[in-house]
Design an enzyme around this catalytic site. Structure first.
Site, short mmCIF file in Angstrom:
data_model
loop_
_atom_site.label_atom_id
_atom_site.label_comp_id
_atom_site.label_asym_id
_atom_site.label_seq_id
_atom_site.Cartn_x
_atom_site.Cartn_y
_atom_site.Cartn_z
N ASP A 165 -55.35 122.98 -64.30
CA ASP A 165 -55.04 121.30 -65.38
C ASP A 165 -55.40 121.59 -66.20
OD1 ASP A 165 -54.40 120.37 -62.70
OD2 ASP A 165 -54.13 119.36 -63.69
N GLU B 29 -49.28 120.71 -67.81
CA GLU B 29 -49.02 119.25 -67.59
C GLU B 29 -49.43 118.41 -68.35
OE1 GLU B 29 -48.01 115.90 -64.69
OE2 GLU B 29 -50.46 115.94 -64.68
N ASN B 30 -50.75 118.96 -68.98
CA ASN B 30 -51.84 118.12 -70.12
C ASN B 30 -52.29 118.91 -71.12
OD1 ASN B 30 -53.35 117.17 -66.40
ND2 ASN B 30 -52.27 115.38 -67.81
N ASN C 267 -46.77 115.36 -62.89
CA ASN C 267 -46.16 114.16 -62.84
C ASN C 267 -46.21 113.53 -64.66
OD1 ASN C 267 -49.22 113.75 -61.97
ND2 ASN C 267 -48.64 111.72 -63.56
N HIS C 268 -46.72 113.60 -65.06
CA HIS C 268 -46.80 114.23 -66.41
C HIS C 268 -45.86 114.50 -67.80
CE1 HIS C 268 -50.08 110.56 -65.71
NE2 HIS C 268 -50.85 112.05 -65.84
N HIS D 84 -57.85 116.84 -61.47
CA HIS D 84 -59.43 117.64 -61.84
C HIS D 84 -60.26 118.06 -61.99
CE1 HIS D 84 -56.14 115.66 -65.72
NE2 HIS D 84 -55.56 116.26 -64.70
#
Length: 257
Positions: free
Chosen positions: A8, A39-40, A67-68, A176
């Site tokens: 991530d 996604e982050n 999910n983000h 993470h």
């Protein structure tokens, strides 16, 4: 064939770590294919189009998510037209975007599938049902890589063991924290419970420690901001036999920058 799968990417620190190190890493390690969870990438939540295009320009072939992914509203406007930006396949079909893509590299059709777990996560459809339906469709690919975005280690392990031998590589993302269990499963699937995070080293899974500690100690709401300072770069390098399309080796990659 050598495949790099990157954990991530978190915020500006993570993006700078990719910019500074990925091109050299591809050259030094003779990497043929790159998958990164993005996604982050934008301020710790989701990925705007500008940052997606930056990752692609630096050598990332496919960007996966979790999910983000829709926390930035602009993603709704461009994800449908970007087949190499994936959202979990088992999210509701009412959402735009794709959960699977195929990219041809070195005369190989590399399939990348993005799924999401159900334990302690936002609601998604059963990943086993989604996977079984996917396999029945008999998509055309030579190599199949899965990014399984999930919280629980046991859920990731169970899913990977269930499909051992049907998947070239299975990697977990979301927590993470890079795990030390990279291995080849009995039937040949390359596996790791979590790739870890590419982002701020002096952080709590990417966020400013003081803000996280305040919430944990007091129970009061606290807005988490991405931490600054030095970076870490996490992922795995997977070697695949070009005749059998089976993984022959997987090793952790962790750089403290």
């Amino acid at each position: 064939m050598k495949i790099l799968m990157i954990g991530d990417i978190f915020g500006e620190v993570g993006r700078k770590a990719i910019k500074k190190n990925l091109p050299q890493l591809i050259q030094k390690q003779k990497i043929d294919f790159v998958v990164a969870n993005g996604e982050n990438a934008t301020h710790g939540k989701s990925i705007i189009e500008k940052h997606f295009q930056e990752l692609k320009a630096l050598g990332v072939d496919v960007v996966t998510s979790g999910n983000h992914i829709f926390k930035q509203k602009s993603v709704l406007e461009y994800i449908q037209n970007e087949p190499t930006l994936l959202r979990p396949l088992n999210m509701t079909s009412y959402l735009p975007g794709h959960g699977f893509c195929v990219v041809e590299k070195k005369h190989k059709r590399v399939g990348v599938l993005n799924l999401m777990g159900t334990s302690f996560m936002d609601h998604v459809n059963n990943p086993y049902e989604a996977m079984d339906q996917f396999l029945k469709q008999k998509k055309a690919y030579d190599i199949l890589l899965i990014d399984f975005h999930a919280e629980a280690s046991a859920e990731k392990m169970a899913f990977a063991w269930n499909y051992d031998g049907q998947v070239t590589a299975f990697v977990g993302t979301h927590t993470h924290v890079q795990t030390a269990d990279s291995r080849l499963l009995p039937k040949g699937t390359a596996y790791i419970t979590d790739l870890g995070m590419t982002g701020p080293y002096n952080s709590i899974i990417g966020a400013n420690p003081e803000q996280v500690i305040h919430k944990e100690k007091t129970g009061l709401p606290s807005r988490f901001e991405p931490a600054s300072g030095p970076a870490q770069f996490c992922g795995v390098i997977i070697e695949v036999d070009e005749k059998t399309n089976q993984a022959t080796k997987i090793e952790n990659l962790f750089l403290h920058l």
